[in-house]
Design a protein around this motif. Structure first.
Motif, mmCIF file in Angstrom:
data_model
loop_
_atom_site.group_PDB
_atom_site.id
_atom_site.type_symbol
_atom_site.label_atom_id
_atom_site.label_comp_id
_atom_site.label_asym_id
_atom_site.label_seq_id
_atom_site.Cartn_x
_atom_site.Cartn_y
_atom_site.Cartn_z
ATOM 1 N N VAL A 119 73.118 60.577 39.102
ATOM 2 C CA VAL A 119 72.610 59.549 40.014
ATOM 3 C C VAL A 119 73.728 59.079 40.933
ATOM 4 O O VAL A 119 73.528 58.894 42.137
ATOM 5 C CB VAL A 119 71.998 58.369 39.220
ATOM 6 C CG1 VAL A 119 71.822 57.137 40.089
ATOM 7 C CG2 VAL A 119 70.669 58.775 38.614
ATOM 8 N N ALA A 120 74.913 58.903 40.401
ATOM 9 C CA ALA A 120 76.046 58.438 41.204
ATOM 10 C C ALA A 120 76.428 59.453 42.282
ATOM 11 O O ALA A 120 77.005 59.079 43.310
ATOM 12 C CB ALA A 120 77.245 58.150 40.299
ATOM 13 N N CYS A 126 70.236 56.684 47.679
ATOM 14 C CA CYS A 126 69.657 57.103 46.397
ATOM 15 C C CYS A 126 70.348 56.514 45.170
ATOM 16 O O CYS A 126 69.659 56.118 44.227
ATOM 17 C CB CYS A 126 69.612 58.626 46.311
ATOM 18 S SG CYS A 126 68.423 59.355 47.473
ATOM 19 N N PRO A 127 71.686 56.431 45.122
ATOM 20 C CA PRO A 127 72.289 55.864 43.903
ATOM 21 C C PRO A 127 71.820 54.446 43.599
ATOM 22 O O PRO A 127 71.519 54.118 42.451
ATOM 23 C CB PRO A 127 73.793 55.896 44.194
ATOM 24 C CG PRO A 127 73.965 56.959 45.204
ATOM 25 C CD PRO A 127 72.716 56.944 46.036
ATOM 26 N N ARG A 128 71.736 53.616 44.618
ATOM 27 C CA ARG A 128 71.297 52.225 44.389
ATOM 28 C C ARG A 128 69.842 52.186 43.942
ATOM 29 O O ARG A 128 69.489 51.450 43.020
ATOM 30 C CB ARG A 128 71.485 51.394 45.658
ATOM 31 C CG ARG A 128 72.940 51.145 45.985
ATOM 32 C CD ARG A 128 73.128 50.287 47.221
ATOM 33 N NE ARG A 128 72.427 49.021 47.096
ATOM 34 C CZ ARG A 128 71.873 48.372 48.127
ATOM 35 N NH1 ARG A 128 71.935 48.858 49.331
ATOM 36 N NH2 ARG A 128 71.264 47.225 47.929
ATOM 37 N N LEU A 129 68.985 52.998 44.592
ATOM 38 C CA LEU A 129 67.567 52.997 44.256
ATOM 39 C C LEU A 129 67.342 53.528 42.842
ATOM 40 O O LEU A 129 66.632 52.924 42.038
ATOM 41 C CB LEU A 129 66.782 53.842 45.263
ATOM 42 C CG LEU A 129 65.308 54.064 44.924
ATOM 43 C CD1 LEU A 129 64.550 52.751 44.932
ATOM 44 C CD2 LEU A 129 64.688 55.061 45.860
ATOM 45 N N LEU A 130 67.956 54.659 42.524
ATOM 46 C CA LEU A 130 67.750 55.261 41.202
ATOM 47 C C LEU A 130 68.336 54.391 40.092
ATOM 48 O O LEU A 130 67.769 54.297 39.010
ATOM 49 C CB LEU A 130 68.337 56.672 41.162
ATOM 50 C CG LEU A 130 67.613 57.698 42.056
ATOM 51 C CD1 LEU A 130 68.370 59.009 42.087
ATOM 52 C CD2 LEU A 130 66.184 57.900 41.599
ATOM 53 N N THR A 131 69.455 53.735 40.368
ATOM 54 C CA THR A 131 70.034 52.824 39.381
ATOM 55 C C THR A 131 69.089 51.657 39.121
ATOM 56 O O THR A 131 68.899 51.242 37.975
ATOM 57 C CB THR A 131 71.406 52.308 39.862
ATOM 58 O OG1 THR A 131 72.266 53.429 40.046
ATOM 59 C CG2 THR A 131 72.028 51.362 38.852
ATOM 60 N N ALA A 132 68.465 51.154 40.184
ATOM 61 C CA ALA A 132 67.504 50.064 40.013
ATOM 62 C C ALA A 132 66.283 50.545 39.220
ATOM 63 O O ALA A 132 65.758 49.815 38.372
ATOM 64 C CB ALA A 132 67.077 49.538 41.381
ATOM 65 N N LEU A 133 65.832 51.781 39.486
ATOM 66 C CA LEU A 133 64.682 52.311 38.759
ATOM 67 C C LEU A 133 65.003 52.541 37.279
ATOM 68 O O LEU A 133 64.125 52.419 36.426
ATOM 69 C CB LEU A 133 64.211 53.617 39.391
ATOM 70 C CG LEU A 133 63.521 53.502 40.751
ATOM 71 C CD1 LEU A 133 63.319 54.879 41.359
ATOM 72 C CD2 LEU A 133 62.195 52.777 40.615
ATOM 73 N N PRO A 157 58.071 56.570 49.176
ATOM 74 C CA PRO A 157 58.586 57.809 49.768
ATOM 75 C C PRO A 157 60.088 58.008 49.519
ATOM 76 O O PRO A 157 60.540 59.130 49.267
ATOM 77 C CB PRO A 157 58.298 57.656 51.263
ATOM 78 C CG PRO A 157 57.179 56.674 51.333
ATOM 79 C CD PRO A 157 57.358 55.761 50.167
ATOM 80 N N MET A 158 60.850 56.915 49.569
ATOM 81 C CA MET A 158 62.289 57.024 49.316
ATOM 82 C C MET A 158 62.529 57.441 47.862
ATOM 83 O O MET A 158 63.382 58.287 47.577
ATOM 84 C CB MET A 158 62.993 55.694 49.601
ATOM 85 C CG MET A 158 64.499 55.761 49.390
ATOM 86 S SD MET A 158 65.278 54.145 49.525
ATOM 87 C CE MET A 158 65.240 53.912 51.271
ATOM 88 N N CYS A 165 65.900 65.076 45.074
ATOM 89 C CA CYS A 165 67.320 65.415 45.190
ATOM 90 C C CYS A 165 67.976 65.460 43.813
ATOM 91 O O CYS A 165 68.714 66.393 43.492
ATOM 92 C CB CYS A 165 68.008 64.388 46.083
ATOM 93 S SG CYS A 165 69.755 64.698 46.354
ATOM 94 N N LEU A 166 67.680 64.474 42.981
ATOM 95 C CA LEU A 166 68.234 64.430 41.626
ATOM 96 C C LEU A 166 67.751 65.621 40.807
ATOM 97 O O LEU A 166 68.526 66.252 40.080
ATOM 98 C CB LEU A 166 67.843 63.114 40.942
ATOM 99 C CG LEU A 166 68.352 62.890 39.532
ATOM 100 C CD1 LEU A 166 69.876 62.820 39.514
ATOM 101 C CD2 LEU A 166 67.757 61.614 38.955
#
Length: 184
Positions: A119-120, A126-133, A157-158, A165-166
């Motif tokens: 994720v990082a 993406c890192p901020r969004l995926l970390t929040a998820l 969509p984001m 991507c991940l």
């Protein structure tokens, strides 16, 4: 010695008709405990017989073959029933000892570490969004959108782009599993 007209590959209808009572009786006998349906066992045996006739002809000893096929179908059905879980409203308990198993704990920690490291490395927001998820507090889309300063409508969509991507990153790092069983 003349060939048995019932076992003739050119007359599968006679074979089916002659075996029908035996298949029904064997399936009923195997389904006595109530865990299996005799009709399901019969259907499985008929499919196996048709495959056998298509592949190489009728069995030499049809009675023994039917008994073995019914027992095999029953064994397979019982094993499948042991693996199945209900999707009802009740909670399915974890297997005993799962939380106490050090190997599982280490593997879970390693999996979390690998996911967070991947994720990082994702690009852009993406890192901020995926970390929040992935947050243990399980925030709602509204809370995540407010935290990231984006509209709630663009979050879906984001999220899809970032997860894609991940997924591509992790697929490139992990080797594809090899084929198991017989190749056709």
């Amino acid at each position: 010695m003349s060939p048995d007209p019932v076992m003739s590959p050119s007359r599968p209808c006679l074979l089916v008709e002659s075996l029908r009572p035996l298949v029904a009786a064997e399936a009923d006998a195997e389904a006595q405990d109530g865990a299996l349906e005799s009709a399901d066992l019969e259907q499985d045996v008929w499919v196996r017989l048709l495959e056998r006739l298509d592949a190489g002809g009728p069995p030499r000893d049809a009675g023994a073959w039917v008994r073995g096929a019914v027992r095999d179908a029953a064994r397979t059905a019982r094993l499948r029933a042991l693996r199945e879980r209900s999707f009802g409203d009740e909670q399915v308990p974890e297997p005993l000892g799962r939380e106490d198993c050090p190997e599982r704990a280490v593997l879970a920690a390693e999996r979390h570490r690998a996911i967070h490291a991947a994720v990082a490395r994702t690009p852009g927001p993406c890192p901020r969004l995926l970390t929040a998820l992935l947050s243990p507090s399980d925030p709602t889309y509204r809370e995540i959108a407010g935290q990231l300063g984006i509209s709630q409508g663009s979050l879906g969509p984001m999220r899809s782009r970032c997860l894609g991507c991940l997924r591509r990153m992790l697929a490139a790092e992990v080797a594809a599993p090899g084929l198991r069983g017989k190749e056709r």
